[in-house]
Design a protein around this motif. Structure first.
Motif, mmCIF file in Angstrom:
data_model
loop_
_atom_site.group_PDB
_atom_site.id
_atom_site.type_symbol
_atom_site.label_atom_id
_atom_site.label_comp_id
_atom_site.label_asym_id
_atom_site.label_seq_id
_atom_site.Cartn_x
_atom_site.Cartn_y
_atom_site.Cartn_z
ATOM 1 N N PHE A 1 0.809 -1.223 0.000
ATOM 2 C CA PHE A 1 0.000 0.000 0.000
ATOM 3 C C PHE A 1 0.840 1.271 0.000
ATOM 4 C CE2 PHE A 1 -2.792 -3.281 1.756
ATOM 5 C CZ PHE A 1 -3.803 -3.216 0.825
ATOM 6 N N GLU A 2 2.158 1.103 -0.218
ATOM 7 C CA GLU A 2 3.085 2.235 -0.283
ATOM 8 C C GLU A 2 2.915 3.159 0.922
ATOM 9 O OE1 GLU A 2 2.445 3.924 -4.177
ATOM 10 O OE2 GLU A 2 3.359 2.194 -5.150
ATOM 11 N N ARG A 3 3.014 2.554 2.102
ATOM 12 C CA ARG A 3 2.905 3.273 3.369
ATOM 13 C C ARG A 3 4.221 3.188 4.116
ATOM 14 N NH1 ARG A 3 -2.416 4.800 5.127
ATOM 15 N NH2 ARG A 3 -3.583 4.780 3.206
ATOM 16 N N ASP A 4 4.423 4.097 5.035
ATOM 17 C CA ASP A 4 5.562 4.043 5.933
ATOM 18 C C ASP A 4 5.267 2.980 6.988
ATOM 19 O OD1 ASP A 4 7.606 4.446 7.759
ATOM 20 O OD2 ASP A 4 7.227 6.583 8.016
ATOM 21 N N ALA A 5 6.143 2.000 7.096
ATOM 22 C CA ALA A 5 5.921 0.913 8.056
ATOM 23 C C ALA A 5 5.806 1.438 9.482
ATOM 24 C CB ALA A 5 7.056 -0.112 7.955
ATOM 25 N N ALA A 6 6.439 2.552 9.788
ATOM 26 C CA ALA A 6 6.383 3.121 11.141
ATOM 27 C C ALA A 6 4.972 3.587 11.509
ATOM 28 C CB ALA A 6 7.373 4.271 11.272
ATOM 29 N N GLU A 7 4.129 3.803 10.513
ATOM 30 C CA GLU A 7 2.754 4.243 10.760
ATOM 31 C C GLU A 7 1.806 3.072 11.021
ATOM 32 O OE1 GLU A 7 1.559 6.471 7.342
ATOM 33 O OE2 GLU A 7 3.070 8.023 7.660
ATOM 34 N N LEU A 8 2.270 1.851 10.795
ATOM 35 C CA LEU A 8 1.425 0.671 10.933
ATOM 36 C C LEU A 8 1.729 -0.056 12.233
ATOM 37 C CD1 LEU A 8 1.801 -0.628 7.271
ATOM 38 C CD2 LEU A 8 0.012 0.842 8.198
ATOM 39 N N HIS A 9 0.716 -0.729 12.778
ATOM 40 C CA HIS A 9 0.876 -1.444 14.049
ATOM 41 C C HIS A 9 -0.096 -2.619 14.080
ATOM 42 C CE1 HIS A 9 -2.740 0.785 15.166
ATOM 43 N NE2 HIS A 9 -2.117 1.861 14.726
ATOM 44 N N ALA A 10 -0.043 -3.383 15.148
ATOM 45 C CA ALA A 10 -0.860 -4.593 15.262
ATOM 46 C C ALA A 10 -2.354 -4.303 15.135
ATOM 47 C CB ALA A 10 -0.577 -5.303 16.586
ATOM 48 N N GLN A 11 -2.815 -3.153 15.602
ATOM 49 C CA GLN A 11 -4.247 -2.833 15.573
ATOM 50 C C GLN A 11 -4.704 -2.178 14.271
ATOM 51 O OE1 GLN A 11 -2.193 -1.873 18.220
ATOM 52 N NE2 GLN A 11 -2.757 -3.711 19.357
ATOM 53 N N THR A 12 -3.797 -1.956 13.332
ATOM 54 C CA THR A 12 -4.188 -1.378 12.048
ATOM 55 C C THR A 12 -5.155 -2.336 11.360
ATOM 56 O OG1 THR A 12 -2.069 -0.232 11.798
ATOM 57 C CG2 THR A 12 -3.369 -0.569 9.802
ATOM 58 N N ARG A 13 -6.327 -1.824 11.015
ATOM 59 C CA ARG A 13 -7.338 -2.640 10.332
ATOM 60 C C ARG A 13 -7.073 -2.605 8.833
ATOM 61 N NH1 ARG A 13 -12.577 -0.199 11.339
ATOM 62 N NH2 ARG A 13 -11.297 1.661 11.296
ATOM 63 N N LEU A 14 -7.006 -3.775 8.253
ATOM 64 C CA LEU A 14 -6.683 -3.888 6.840
ATOM 65 C C LEU A 14 -7.711 -3.193 5.960
ATOM 66 C CD1 LEU A 14 -4.363 -5.180 5.307
ATOM 67 C CD2 LEU A 14 -5.798 -7.156 4.942
ATOM 68 N N MET A 15 -8.980 -3.413 6.236
ATOM 69 C CA MET A 15 -10.039 -2.851 5.398
ATOM 70 C C MET A 15 -10.537 -1.492 5.891
ATOM 71 S SD MET A 15 -10.205 -5.252 3.191
ATOM 72 C CE MET A 15 -11.643 -5.766 2.281
ATOM 73 N N GLY A 16 -10.290 -1.150 7.134
ATOM 74 C CA GLY A 16 -10.802 0.103 7.668
ATOM 75 C C GLY A 16 -9.787 1.225 7.669
#
Length: 121
Positions: free
Chosen positions: A20-35
């Motif tokens: 999704f061409e995102r910064d990995a630092a912005e993602l975490h375990a609670q990041t919802r894939l579809m939301g």
């Protein structure tokens, strides 16, 4: 050697950040894939293939992506369908279902838990 949850989570985050061409630092375990991400059902195919290749596991999309969640009647059915999830997470999913939310609750942490569980199978 078994895969740890942290290793799996970092792998899932890296994969999803790339897709999704995102910064990995912005993602975490609670990041919802579809939301929280612009994920559409077609993206799940790429994620499924990468999950399998990255962690050397067989990916059952029904289980990995919580596809039957709306159809499961109780906690025991959730435990049978999603044995890779903790009891606490299954309770959160049961509450989500009762609330009638239409957005998929699938998180990056759920996918990491699936990868760990499958790596031990």
């Amino acid at each position: 050697m078994s895969l740890t949850r942290d290793e799996a989570l970092q792998g899932v985050i890296g994969m999803v950040a790339d897709i999704f061409e995102r910064d990995a630092a912005e993602l975490h375990a609670q990041t919802r894939l579809m939301g929280d991400l612009p994920c559409e059902s077609i993206d799940l195919l790429e994620i499924s293939i990468r999950l399998g290749a990255t962690f050397h596991i067989t990916v059952d999309d029904e289980t990995a992506f919580l596809r039957s969640l709306r159809l499961l009647a109780d906690g025991e059915a959730l435990a049978r369908a999603y044995p890779h999830l903790s009891e606490q997470r299954r309770e959160e999913l049961r509450q989500w279902r009762e609330a009638g939310d239409n957005t998929s609750p699938l998180t990056l942490g759920d996918m990491a838990d699936y990868a760990v569980w499958m790596s031990r199978s």
